[in-house]
Design a protein around this motif. Structure first.
Motif, PDB file in Angstrom:
ATOM      1  N   ASN A  57      -1.096   1.374   7.789  1.00 19.25           N
ATOM      2  CA  ASN A  57      -2.044   1.273   6.678  1.00 19.25           C
ATOM      3  C   ASN A  57      -1.563   0.252   5.646  1.00 19.25           C
ATOM      4  N   LEU A  58      -0.259   0.072   5.545  1.00 17.46           N
ATOM      5  CA  LEU A  58       0.286  -0.905   4.610  1.00 17.46           C
ATOM      6  C   LEU A  58       0.176  -2.329   5.135  1.00 17.46           C
ATOM      7  N   ILE A  63       1.487   5.385   7.994  1.00 14.97           N
ATOM      8  CA  ILE A  63       1.794   4.782   6.692  1.00 14.97           C
ATOM      9  C   ILE A  63       2.102   3.299   6.853  1.00 14.97           C
ATOM     10  N   LEU A 115      -6.753  10.234   3.773  1.00 12.95           N
ATOM     11  CA  LEU A 115      -5.764  10.324   4.850  1.00 12.95           C
ATOM     12  C   LEU A 115      -4.685  11.357   4.523  1.00 12.95           C
ATOM     13  N   LEU A 116      -4.452  11.590   3.242  1.00  2.99           N
ATOM     14  CA  LEU A 116      -3.354  12.463   2.817  1.00  2.99           C
ATOM     15  C   LEU A 116      -3.411  13.874   3.408  1.00  2.99           C
ATOM     16  N   ARG A 150      -8.987  -0.556   5.544  1.00  2.00           N
ATOM     17  CA  ARG A 150      -8.038   0.340   4.864  1.00  2.00           C
ATOM     18  C   ARG A 150      -8.506   1.782   4.993  1.00  2.00           C
ATOM     19  N   PRO A 185      -8.535   5.117   3.381  1.00  2.00           N
ATOM     20  CA  PRO A 185      -8.281   5.579   1.999  1.00  2.00           C
ATOM     21  C   PRO A 185      -7.157   6.611   1.963  1.00  2.00           C
ATOM     22  N   TRP A 186      -6.171   6.346   1.122  1.00  2.00           N
ATOM     23  CA  TRP A 186      -4.991   7.216   1.075  1.00  2.00           C
ATOM     24  C   TRP A 186      -5.352   8.654   0.748  1.00  2.00           C
ATOM     25  N   HIS A 244      -4.162  -3.327   7.043  1.00  2.00           N
ATOM     26  CA  HIS A 244      -5.447  -2.969   6.438  1.00  2.00           C
ATOM     27  C   HIS A 244      -6.443  -4.126   6.443  1.00  2.00           C
TER      28      HIS A 244
END
Length: 322
Positions: A110-111, A107, A125-126, A119, A121-122, A114
């Motif tokens: 990625n913040l 996390i 990745l979730l 990046r 993709p959330w 990126h």
């Protein structure tokens, strides 16, 4: 990609060894275990530094300052917190809290990274993050249930161990991000040289810490048998083993992985350390893991494999598309 994953796997297998030492030497202060480990790492790094002296001379003053910071936070402070946590709460809880690092680092990376790495993709990745989190929860629930059944458990000591483990998580969230920054900013530098530089930077810090502990024990009238404690042979052997395999070889393999993989993905591969530490803990206990623990391990592995299928998307390409 494959080479990076294999390097991260070896690093995890090596780093899992450090969770055993506080359980094998429960009467030793955590601070002594920390400085002892990194004294060994520094001494191992010295002959390696001689062979690598030409490359080390190319490091600037700012590079050595960065190596010193990484050594202080990612080595000494991290292991001080971790060893203290294990001695207070036992092995499994700190291991599983450290196991949250793949989620925390992914996390954070990625913040903040990126633009450099692309990046992730959330939404894609979730699922991997959820699988890892649920797997950690499964293993942790088994250990918490065992704690509740232990009538002699000291809850305050246990909670103190949890807090120290969280501090260790903070140290090791900062370390790989800063370490990856340096490696990406210096692509022509050898990861081996950088691992050796961190060992050399660790040595004076660990030496000063060892001397201060010895003086403090003597002046304070402590009963602990400094400098090597009540089990000198076991202490020396363990410190040498984790200094060589966990500190130097583990750092080298991690550096190799960090140069090959996006930070968000290499962060998730720290899950290998958790799996190795749990495996070693059960071998040391002489007991087999329960089915729920095995389910948790399977979910952790599935989360990592899922994450490796996610490819970063360049930020610039997203901007043009808009």
């Amino acid at each position: 990609m494959l080479a990076g994953v294999l390097y991260a796997l070896v690093a995890g297998l090596m780093w899992g060894l450090v969770f055993l030492a506080p359980q094998m030497l429960p009467e030793y202060p955590a601070a002594l275990l920390s400085v002892g480990r990194y004294l060994a790492f520094g001494l191992i790094a010295l002959p390696l530094a001689w062979f690598d002296r030409a490359a080390l001379r190319q490091l600037s003053r700012s590079d050595w300052l960065e190596a010193l910071k990484l050594a202080a936070v990612g080595n000494l402070l991290y292991y001080l917190c971790l060893a203290s946590a294990i001695q207070r709460a036992g092995g499994p809880l700190p291991t599983m809290l450290i196991g949250t690092l793949p989620v925390v680092i992914a996390i954070c990376a990625n913040l903040r990274d990126h633009r450099r790495d692309g990046r992730l993709p959330w939404l894609r990745l979730l699922p991997s993050l959820l699988l890892i989190a649920i797997g950690i929860g499964c293993v942790n629930s088994v250990e918490l249930d065992a704690l509740r059944r232990d009538t002699g458990a000291d809850l305050g000591r246990y909670l103190g161990g949890a807090v120290l483990a969280c501090l260790a998580v903070a140290c090791w969230t900062w370390y790989p991000l800063r370490n990856a920054d340096w490696l990406r900013d210096h692509p022509g530098r050898s990861p081996r040289t950088w691992a050796t530089a961190q060992g050399v930077a660790t040595l004076p810090l660990a030496l000063v810490g060892f001397v201060l502990l010895w003086l403090g024990n003597s002046l304070g009238g402590g009963e602990f048998a400094m400098p090597l404690g009540p089990q000198p042979a076991r202490f020396l052997l363990l410190m040498a083993a984790i200094g060589l395999f966990a500190s130097w070889l583990g750092t080298l393999c991690w550096n190799e992985a960090s140069q090959r993989l996006p930070t968000a993905l290499v962060g998730q591969l720290i899950v290998f350390e958790t799996l190795a530490a749990l495996s070693y803990a059960f071998v040391w206990r002489g007991e087999a893991p329960l089915p729920l623990t095995l389910l948790g391990v399977a979910l952790l592995v599935a989360g990592v494999l899922w994450a490796l299928r996610v490819r970063p998307e360049p930020v610039a390409a997203e901007g043009h598309a808009g």
